[in-house]
Design a protein around this motif. Sequence first.
Motif, PDB file in Angstrom:
ATOM      1  N   GLU A 186     -22.358   0.024  47.550  1.00  0.00           N
ATOM      2  CA  GLU A 186     -23.132  -0.603  48.632  1.00  0.00           C
ATOM      3  C   GLU A 186     -22.501  -0.284  49.981  1.00  0.00           C
ATOM      4  O   GLU A 186     -23.210   0.013  50.961  1.00  0.00           O
ATOM      5  N   GLY A 187     -21.170  -0.356  50.050  1.00  0.00           N
ATOM      6  CA  GLY A 187     -20.471  -0.048  51.296  1.00  0.00           C
ATOM      7  C   GLY A 187     -20.659   1.395  51.707  1.00  0.00           C
ATOM      8  O   GLY A 187     -20.877   1.700  52.895  1.00  0.00           O
TER       9      GLY A 187
ATOM     10  N   PHE B  49     -11.762   2.853  53.972  1.00  0.00           N
ATOM     11  CA  PHE B  49     -12.769   1.849  53.637  1.00  0.00           C
ATOM     12  C   PHE B  49     -12.565   0.594  54.490  1.00  0.00           C
ATOM     13  O   PHE B  49     -13.526  -0.015  54.952  1.00  0.00           O
TER      14      PHE B  49
ATOM     15  N   ARG C  78     -19.969  -3.377  45.067  1.00  0.00           N
ATOM     16  CA  ARG C  78     -19.852  -3.423  46.531  1.00  0.00           C
ATOM     17  C   ARG C  78     -19.268  -2.131  47.105  1.00  0.00           C
ATOM     18  O   ARG C  78     -19.436  -1.861  48.302  1.00  0.00           O
ATOM     19  N   VAL C  79     -18.619  -1.343  46.264  1.00  0.00           N
ATOM     20  CA  VAL C  79     -18.105  -0.050  46.733  1.00  0.00           C
ATOM     21  C   VAL C  79     -19.262   0.877  47.078  1.00  0.00           C
ATOM     22  O   VAL C  79     -19.324   1.442  48.186  1.00  0.00           O
TER      23      VAL C  79
ATOM     24  N   GLN D  26     -15.041  -2.660  55.467  1.00  0.00           N
ATOM     25  CA  GLN D  26     -15.237  -3.024  54.071  1.00  0.00           C
ATOM     26  C   GLN D  26     -13.961  -3.631  53.477  1.00  0.00           C
ATOM     27  O   GLN D  26     -12.896  -3.613  54.088  1.00  0.00           O
ATOM     28  N   ASP D  27     -14.098  -4.159  52.270  1.00  0.00           N
ATOM     29  CA  ASP D  27     -12.979  -4.774  51.556  1.00  0.00           C
ATOM     30  C   ASP D  27     -12.174  -3.676  50.862  1.00  0.00           C
ATOM     31  O   ASP D  27     -12.659  -3.046  49.916  1.00  0.00           O
ATOM     32  N   ASN D  28     -10.961  -3.458  51.310  1.00  0.00           N
ATOM     33  CA  ASN D  28     -10.146  -2.355  50.776  1.00  0.00           C
ATOM     34  C   ASN D  28      -9.479  -2.685  49.449  1.00  0.00           C
ATOM     35  O   ASN D  28      -8.842  -1.830  48.847  1.00  0.00           O
TER      36      ASN D  28
END
Length: 427
Positions: free
Chosen positions: A241-242, A223, A238-239, A228-230
């Motif tokens: 969405e990513g 991720f 946001r998961v 993305q923000d891991n």
Amino acid sequence: MVGKQGRQWWSMGKGLVLGTLLTSCMILLYCLSAPQVHFNLPEVPVPYSCAHRHAQAHTTPFTNGIQHAAGQTGLCTPKVDVMFMKTHKTASSTLLNILFRFGEKHRLKFAFPDSRNDFFYPSLFQRSQVKDYRPGMCFNIICNHMRFNAPEVAKVLPTDTAYITILRDPAELFESSFHYFGRLVPMTWKIPGEDKMGEFLRDPRHYFDPDGFNSFYLKNLLFFDFGQDNTLELGDSRVEEGIRAIAGCFQLVMLVEHFEESLILLMDALCWEMDDLLFFKLNARKGSTVSKLTPELRAKALEWNAVDWRLYQHFNATFWRKVEAYGHQRMADNVAELQRRNAEMAAVCIEGGHAVDADNIQETVMQPWQPIGEKSIMGYNLKKNVDKAHLKLCRKMLTPELQYLTELGVNLWITKLWGHVRDIINW
């Protein structure tokens, strides 16, 4: 007793010296390799395609006995504009070798980094990081490690670019990443015992610092690689969405666990020939260094990397839908053909027919990059007296990533400097 204490003090002193040297060198390398910031780059549109029109504007029949679906015309135009998102510890070096050979064969232009083998990872990709970049230039292929940044990538590559990437089971990826990068993550230095990975997984939040240096290697690395923000929790919106953003960018997401099937889907998507897919597995680890995850540790690894597991599950489903559409029997036939050809090439090219430990690799130029503290990555010896018809291809198929980049004209002075530091640390 005195001798034992002396050895302990010597070991501690050596560790302190090497730790200080490592820290100093890493800070120096970071300063030297910090990408230049380019403000106000002009927005010059990239052409729709950067294919060599005189060489590529023709239809190419399926050749080499490839099995294709009934009713298919057997004609298509090979795709030469390719973005390969090189994720970590996912057989991506093997795919890079395939792309390098394809690019050389068709005289394509690569968008390479400058001074090192990645695009200033882990910073987000910026087009100014591309060697000799000028707005509006035509590049065909970009494939080195980066932290994906879709808007910036789109400003480098033509509109018709095929975006492809590869994923791996997150539990196995975590084990591999912990082994390969663990010594570069300071938070692991305080983990007691010999089985540091097992101890970490028993209580990861006790050891993990999301702001720690290189911490991204040990949590949801896939991720993170996609920009993305891991550190997100699985229930965070946001998961999804990513994942949707990734799905919207990439035409094909391959799977390590089904590597040959992935290559057949790649061949189908890009209208390549089977000869373009031939490969030897590069950067493989020696079996004795691979930790066998118990069911308990595997479950803990997946729980700790829950976002990567969700990402993998999503694209595992899309992968098998593509296989279904391709045809299971057709897939099986073409995988068997690819395996047959790879076996033929191994018999022609590889001394002994298999990979060997690093200490048994005879040519320095065939030595793969090793993690700090050990030589666990295997390589190959080129067979003696390979006939002239196969010699060039054999050597290219066996060439490790860094050496191949050098052959393609990439200046790797920062990577090589770090290699010297690594060699000193390994004494």
